[in-house]
Design an enzyme around this catalytic site. Sequence first.
Site, PDB file in Angstrom:
ATOM      1  N   GLN A  70       0.840  -1.203   0.000  1.00  0.00           N
ATOM      2  CA  GLN A  70       0.000   0.000   0.000  1.00  0.00           C
ATOM      3  C   GLN A  70       0.871   1.247   0.000  1.00  0.00           C
ATOM      4  OE1 GLN A  70      -2.694  -2.108   3.285  1.00  0.00           O
ATOM      5  NE2 GLN A  70      -3.323   0.008   3.023  1.00  0.00           N
ATOM      6  N   GLU A 104       0.348  -1.656   4.620  1.00  0.00           N
ATOM      7  CA  GLU A 104       0.726  -0.236   4.720  1.00  0.00           C
ATOM      8  C   GLU A 104       2.196  -0.143   5.108  1.00  0.00           C
ATOM      9  OE1 GLU A 104      -1.840   2.396   6.988  1.00  0.00           O
ATOM     10  OE2 GLU A 104      -0.232   3.848   7.255  1.00  0.00           O
ATOM     11  N   ARG A 107      -5.056   7.106  17.083  1.00  0.00           N
ATOM     12  CA  ARG A 107      -6.393   7.093  16.486  1.00  0.00           C
ATOM     13  C   ARG A 107      -7.412   6.459  17.440  1.00  0.00           C
ATOM     14  NH1 ARG A 107      -9.093   8.315  11.571  1.00  0.00           N
ATOM     15  NH2 ARG A 107      -7.274   8.848  10.332  1.00  0.00           N
ATOM     16  N   ARG A 151      -7.891  -1.733   8.783  1.00  0.00           N
ATOM     17  CA  ARG A 151      -9.138  -1.003   8.543  1.00  0.00           C
ATOM     18  C   ARG A 151      -9.763  -0.442   9.831  1.00  0.00           C
ATOM     19  NH1 ARG A 151     -13.204  -3.672   4.130  1.00  0.00           N
ATOM     20  NH2 ARG A 151     -13.969  -1.755   3.217  1.00  0.00           N
ATOM     21  N   PHE A 175      -7.869   1.376  11.924  1.00  0.00           N
ATOM     22  CA  PHE A 175      -6.607   1.908  12.449  1.00  0.00           C
ATOM     23  C   PHE A 175      -6.710   2.316  13.916  1.00  0.00           C
ATOM     24  CE2 PHE A 175      -2.836   4.808  12.170  1.00  0.00           C
ATOM     25  CZ  PHE A 175      -1.988   4.014  11.415  1.00  0.00           C
ATOM     26  N   ALA A 234      -5.900   5.285   5.417  1.00  0.00           N
ATOM     27  CA  ALA A 234      -6.679   6.306   6.119  1.00  0.00           C
ATOM     28  C   ALA A 234      -7.947   6.686   5.357  1.00  0.00           C
ATOM     29  CB  ALA A 234      -5.814   7.539   6.412  1.00  0.00           C
ATOM     30  N   GLU A 262     -12.960   2.866   5.357  1.00  0.00           N
ATOM     31  CA  GLU A 262     -12.922   2.267   6.686  1.00  0.00           C
ATOM     32  C   GLU A 262     -14.207   2.393   7.512  1.00  0.00           C
ATOM     33  OE1 GLU A 262      -9.256   4.588   7.180  1.00  0.00           O
ATOM     34  OE2 GLU A 262      -8.562   2.914   8.405  1.00  0.00           O
TER      35      GLU A 262
END
Length: 767
Positions: A191, A226, A304, A336, A338, A502, A705
């Site tokens: 990613q 990622e 997050r 997904r 995060f 994100a 997400e």
Amino acid sequence: MKNIDSRTHVRGESVYLDDIPLIQGTLFGVAFGSPMAHGVIRNLNVADAEAMPGVVRVLTHKDVTGENQIGGIIPDEPLFADHHVHYVGMPIAFVVAETDDDARAAVKKITVDIEPLRVITDPREAQALGELIIPPKHFRLGDTSTAWAQCMHIFEGCADTNGQEHLYIETQGAYAIPQENNGIKLYSSTQGPTAVQRAVSRSSGLPMHQIEVDVIRLGGGFGGKEDQANMWAALVAVAAHVLKKPVKYSLHRMEDMAMTGKRHPYSSDFKIGLDNDLKIIAYEATFYQNAGAAADLSPAVLERTLFHCTNSYYVPNVSATAYSCRTHLPPNTAFRGFGGPQGMFVIEAAIAKAAESLRIDASVIQEKNLIQTGDEFPFGQKAESEAPACWHKTTELYELNAIRERIATFNNENRLSKKGLALMPVCFGISFTNTRMNQARALVHLYTDGSVNVSTGAVEMGQGVNTKMLQVAAQVLSIRSERVKLLTTSTYRIASTSPSAASATADLNGRAVQLACDELVKRLKTVAAGELQTDVEAITLKDEWVYVNDQKTDWDWERLLMAAFSKRVSLSEHAHYATPGIHFDPIAAKGHPFAYHVYGTAIVETTVDCLRGIYEINNIKVVHDFGVSMNTAIDRGQIEGGIVQGLGWMTMEEVIFDKTGRLRSNALSTYKVPDIYSVPDEIAIEALKTEQDNLAIFRSKAVGEPPLMYGIGAYFALRNAILAFNPTARIPFDAPMTPEKVLLALYDGRTSFSTNDQTASYVAVNS
Ligand code: MTE
Ligand code: HPA
Ligand code: MOS
């Protein structure tokens, strides 16, 4: 518009890493991972492996030509273990052989003596020992210490969520091909092409300009690629650089499951206080994140969790603390949501606990506390809230009261089968929380035959971003979509890409495409004005024709491009976009980090078989804030997929490590993901139409997400079904709610149970 990949996907013609034709002389690598979770390497024997047929070389940390380090946020992750091992599966050596089979046979011959050290798998234990990845993070609003005095009801508890295996259909992998003058070209299933470029540069010692990372598409990433594609890319790149031969590594499923990190399990404490009117006055939470053995993206995920710790609610006094705890598991990573889902689960648990104790429905508390426009999030941003609008449209459109009546009747009439219902509001912030990552670039070439190539930093991983990029170019240029081709994501065409993550990929890269195309249109209009001897303002380009004062001319798209070319006007444009207006101070934990929020509400209905503990998620009914969807088919697909992935996390997927740090759920026979039979019979999705301007591309809000978190409703619906059967059940907040846990809860506190009940009516549910 249909997904541009649908035809080749269905025909099996789409090209993934493993479909790239091999260059002659390609060698195959396989990693040898640590058999122990924690210890000191005393002796490593690779000689037997090196003597195996077809083996070219066994590489270890001694062969790394650059730095033996791939840690991104914190440099705490060696490419090869040198002295210590920190998790089972941590690469110690890399066998390179003429065939994949040869490499795999040889890996089995490697032996290693490891002096064992204490293994920690539990985040609270790690925290107690001071084993933290970073210092704890705090978010605060108001003052909880004085607020408790205003609370009529105060509840405390714990809430745990387990990890989740990404299970992208395409496993991790990379293919490195040496180029002249020491360059390396890499195909990677990542990613983050630039993250791979950086990791390869660091481990090979080559400057970034020597390294091209090219990504065709991924068979899914879900956050798992990622950061964690870097390892495999660095291994093949170092091997290719040392051996001057192309080297490929494509992980087998069980290797991938054992060696890669997953969603972070969290263990959390909460304390919630409500006033007489059921307004939440104060909320405190402490999150213990199981980070695994290295930082990876854990600090950002941790943050997050705090950003979303109050989900869709306004709470005037909040104090949230989060610990990133170092354990001896593979480093956990983006997945997904995060960290957001983990934060939301805890406040939903706190609300459920309050509701169960007060003998009211949780939705009463949820509805009363929905965040309103102008309310402040704990991180200082003011909400532009669609939470009440989504909630009310959901309850009205789907006739919540009628559903409740139907369920009450069902539960009265059925003794061994109970239904449960829950509402799940979602509020998810769009932007990388690390402000500097919110930038993207696009490169657009117009060719003289009228066809167009578009390159961006976006990686297609099934989420349909390439289709959206194509739509942006076609719409801004006002040409047929068949004229536009999306190119692969290459660090040689687009530099300094943020990972496709994100949920912001389409927004960031789409805006860059829009800027590039706007500039080209401006240039072409100038050419047209010159040719047609009129003012630029009089010119419009529409559906491949030039108009002057809305009058169609005999100039079409192709003729215009030829004219521009003849006049030596550039037909290429590179554009840069950076989200305006966002900022965040991580020390103060205040700012305006998100371009906007996405809202939605789901109603989840489930039926539990009270004899066996098995259950069915019957339906999910959603009102989702799309803004103005630019591709309803793709966005619907994202919502359906996200919901099912969320259901899996909450109900059936169980990552199990034993106390020695070994993954027991290491294959699809022991790790259950949702299949078509677990998908609810009905997933109803209605749009909340919002007309306000926002920072999304074409006002089409990010969708990747947020829908996953509707799945959290399934956990609470199951809880309610259990309580309908056994109102005194003590059910720990411990997701996933597997059938085993359901069964235990159904019979909690009951010593005997008679099936000899004349009123019992048994309803078979899906097994
Ligand atoms: N959908 C598919 N089919 N495959 C994926 O790997 N990843 C999800 C989501 N939807 C994913 C997906 C995750 S984790 C994110 S962050 C977003 O897509 C990334 O893409 P976007 O930014 O274009 O929404
Ligand atoms: N979301 C997803 N991926 C990320 C983020 C984020 O906020 N920050 C860094 N990587
Ligand atoms: Mo998604 S977890 O931001 O890749």
